[in-house]
Design a protein around this motif. Structure first.
Motif, PDB file in Angstrom:
ATOM      1  N   ILE A   1      53.874   4.460  38.291  1.00  0.00           N
ATOM      2  CA  ILE A   1      53.295   3.924  39.526  1.00  0.00           C
ATOM      3  C   ILE A   1      53.952   4.567  40.741  1.00  0.00           C
ATOM      4  N   ASN A   2      55.266   4.711  40.703  1.00  0.00           N
ATOM      5  CA  ASN A   2      55.995   5.247  41.855  1.00  0.00           C
ATOM      6  C   ASN A   2      55.866   6.753  42.014  1.00  0.00           C
ATOM      7  N   LYS A   3      55.584   7.425  40.951  1.00  0.00           N
ATOM      8  CA  LYS A   3      55.554   8.883  40.968  1.00  0.00           C
ATOM      9  C   LYS A   3      54.215   9.399  41.495  1.00  0.00           C
ATOM     10  N   LYS A   4      54.284  10.325  42.421  1.00  0.00           N
ATOM     11  CA  LYS A   4      53.074  10.998  42.865  1.00  0.00           C
ATOM     12  C   LYS A   4      52.743  12.025  41.799  1.00  0.00           C
ATOM     13  N   LYS A   5      51.565  11.967  41.296  1.00  0.00           N
ATOM     14  CA  LYS A   5      51.172  12.799  40.175  1.00  0.00           C
ATOM     15  C   LYS A   5      50.969  14.249  40.615  1.00  0.00           C
ATOM     16  N   GLN A   6      51.883  15.092  40.147  1.00  0.00           N
ATOM     17  CA  GLN A   6      51.748  16.516  40.386  1.00  0.00           C
ATOM     18  C   GLN A   6      50.737  17.033  39.371  1.00  0.00           C
ATOM     19  N   GLN A   7      49.882  17.916  39.762  1.00  0.00           N
ATOM     20  CA  GLN A   7      48.776  18.327  38.905  1.00  0.00           C
ATOM     21  C   GLN A   7      49.171  19.314  37.814  1.00  0.00           C
ATOM     22  N   ARG A   8      50.008  20.301  38.128  1.00  0.00           N
ATOM     23  CA  ARG A   8      50.309  21.338  37.151  1.00  0.00           C
ATOM     24  C   ARG A   8      51.801  21.582  37.023  1.00  0.00           C
ATOM     25  N   LEU A   9      52.198  22.086  35.871  1.00  0.00           N
ATOM     26  CA  LEU A   9      53.594  22.358  35.547  1.00  0.00           C
ATOM     27  C   LEU A   9      53.883  23.835  35.806  1.00  0.00           C
ATOM     28  N   PRO A  10      54.878  24.161  36.636  1.00  0.00           N
ATOM     29  CA  PRO A  10      55.186  25.569  36.898  1.00  0.00           C
ATOM     30  C   PRO A  10      55.961  26.198  35.742  1.00  0.00           C
ATOM     31  N   GLY A  11      55.582  27.415  35.402  1.00  0.00           N
ATOM     32  CA  GLY A  11      56.249  28.164  34.351  1.00  0.00           C
ATOM     33  C   GLY A  11      56.423  29.610  34.773  1.00  0.00           C
ATOM     34  N   VAL A  12      57.157  30.392  33.975  1.00  0.00           N
ATOM     35  CA  VAL A  12      57.403  31.790  34.286  1.00  0.00           C
ATOM     36  C   VAL A  12      56.953  32.638  33.110  1.00  0.00           C
ATOM     37  N   ASN A  13      56.114  33.633  33.407  1.00  0.00           N
ATOM     38  CA  ASN A  13      55.618  34.554  32.384  1.00  0.00           C
ATOM     39  C   ASN A  13      55.707  35.967  32.949  1.00  0.00           C
ATOM     40  N   GLN A  14      56.556  36.800  32.336  1.00  0.00           N
ATOM     41  CA  GLN A  14      56.754  38.184  32.777  1.00  0.00           C
ATOM     42  C   GLN A  14      57.056  38.268  34.267  1.00  0.00           C
ATOM     43  N   GLU A  15      58.033  37.501  34.712  1.00  0.00           N
ATOM     44  CA  GLU A  15      58.511  37.474  36.095  1.00  0.00           C
ATOM     45  C   GLU A  15      57.482  36.968  37.109  1.00  0.00           C
ATOM     46  N   GLN A  16      56.405  36.371  36.637  1.00  0.00           N
ATOM     47  CA  GLN A  16      55.423  35.771  37.524  1.00  0.00           C
ATOM     48  C   GLN A  16      55.414  34.264  37.299  1.00  0.00           C
ATOM     49  N   THR A  17      55.255  33.524  38.378  1.00  0.00           N
ATOM     50  CA  THR A  17      55.144  32.074  38.252  1.00  0.00           C
ATOM     51  C   THR A  17      53.693  31.735  37.934  1.00  0.00           C
ATOM     52  N   VAL A  18      53.511  30.949  36.899  1.00  0.00           N
ATOM     53  CA  VAL A  18      52.171  30.504  36.515  1.00  0.00           C
ATOM     54  C   VAL A  18      52.134  28.985  36.553  1.00  0.00           C
ATOM     55  N   LEU A  19      50.962  28.418  36.786  1.00  0.00           N
ATOM     56  CA  LEU A  19      50.801  26.973  36.814  1.00  0.00           C
ATOM     57  C   LEU A  19      50.053  26.547  35.568  1.00  0.00           C
ATOM     58  N   LEU A  20      50.675  25.671  34.782  1.00  0.00           N
ATOM     59  CA  LEU A  20      50.120  25.228  33.504  1.00  0.00           C
ATOM     60  C   LEU A  20      49.429  23.883  33.647  1.00  0.00           C
ATOM     61  N   GLU A  21      48.258  23.776  33.069  1.00  0.00           N
ATOM     62  CA  GLU A  21      47.539  22.505  33.031  1.00  0.00           C
ATOM     63  C   GLU A  21      48.133  21.657  31.902  1.00  0.00           C
ATOM     64  N   PRO A  22      48.662  20.476  32.183  1.00  0.00           N
ATOM     65  CA  PRO A  22      49.257  19.649  31.135  1.00  0.00           C
ATOM     66  C   PRO A  22      48.311  19.358  29.973  1.00  0.00           C
ATOM     67  N   LYS A  23      47.027  19.157  30.238  1.00  0.00           N
ATOM     68  CA  LYS A  23      46.085  18.827  29.164  1.00  0.00           C
ATOM     69  C   LYS A  23      45.859  19.993  28.205  1.00  0.00           C
TER      70      LYS A  23
END
Length: 149
Positions: free
Chosen positions: A34-56
């Motif tokens: 309830i208290n947490k603002k839901k962040q949509q995607r999880l940040p990750g690193v692939n070959q020195e690039q930041t990618v955003l992962l969909e949790p689902k």
């Protein structure tokens, strides 16, 4: 658990009241969600690039050699967070602890089978498989029986 929702124009603000006999882990998780603002995607690193992962789309997250990886159908991507931080981030997406080093997405499980030592072997929709240790088997089974609710 009983849930009551009262929708009325006369209410000026949203108010949540929880009545319980004692404080439990389940209540703590509810309050955190309830208290947490839901962040949509999880940040990750692939070959020195930041990618955003969909949790689902993530099957499971695991720790290996002091690094954290997210596994999906097509990739293993490093996540620059601690495993417990990822677990807190993904709890609202129905990820659960499978073992000391693995957190899994119960909505991506296709089937599971019992092992001779009391563990469960789970197969994900992507074809990946992972093991749930005995310590976490009952909680996972209960959640699966409830349909992930």
């Amino acid at each position: 658990m009983k849930i009551n929702i009262d929708i009325d124009d006369s209410h000026e603000e949203t108010r949540i009241t929880i009545q319980a006999k004692e404080w439990t882990q389940e209540l703590q998780e509810l309050v955190n969600m309830i208290n947490k603002k839901k962040q949509q995607r999880l940040p990750g690193v692939n070959q020195e690039q930041t990618v955003l992962l969909e949790p689902k789309e993530i099957d499971y997250i695991y720790a290996e050699k002091r690094k954290i990886y997210a596994v999906s159908k097509s990739s293993h991507i490093e996540v620059k967070m601690k495993l417990y931080e990822v677990e807190e981030f993904l709890i609202s997406y129905d990820f659960m602890r499978f073992s000391k080093s693995v957190i899994g997405n119960i909505h991506r499980i296709e089937k599971f089978e019992a092992s001779f030592n009391g563990n469960l072997c789970v197969y994900f929709q992507s074809g990946s498989k992972e093991y749930i240790t005995r310590k976490y088997v009952n909680a996972i089974k209960e959640k699966l029986i409830q349909g992930g609710q």
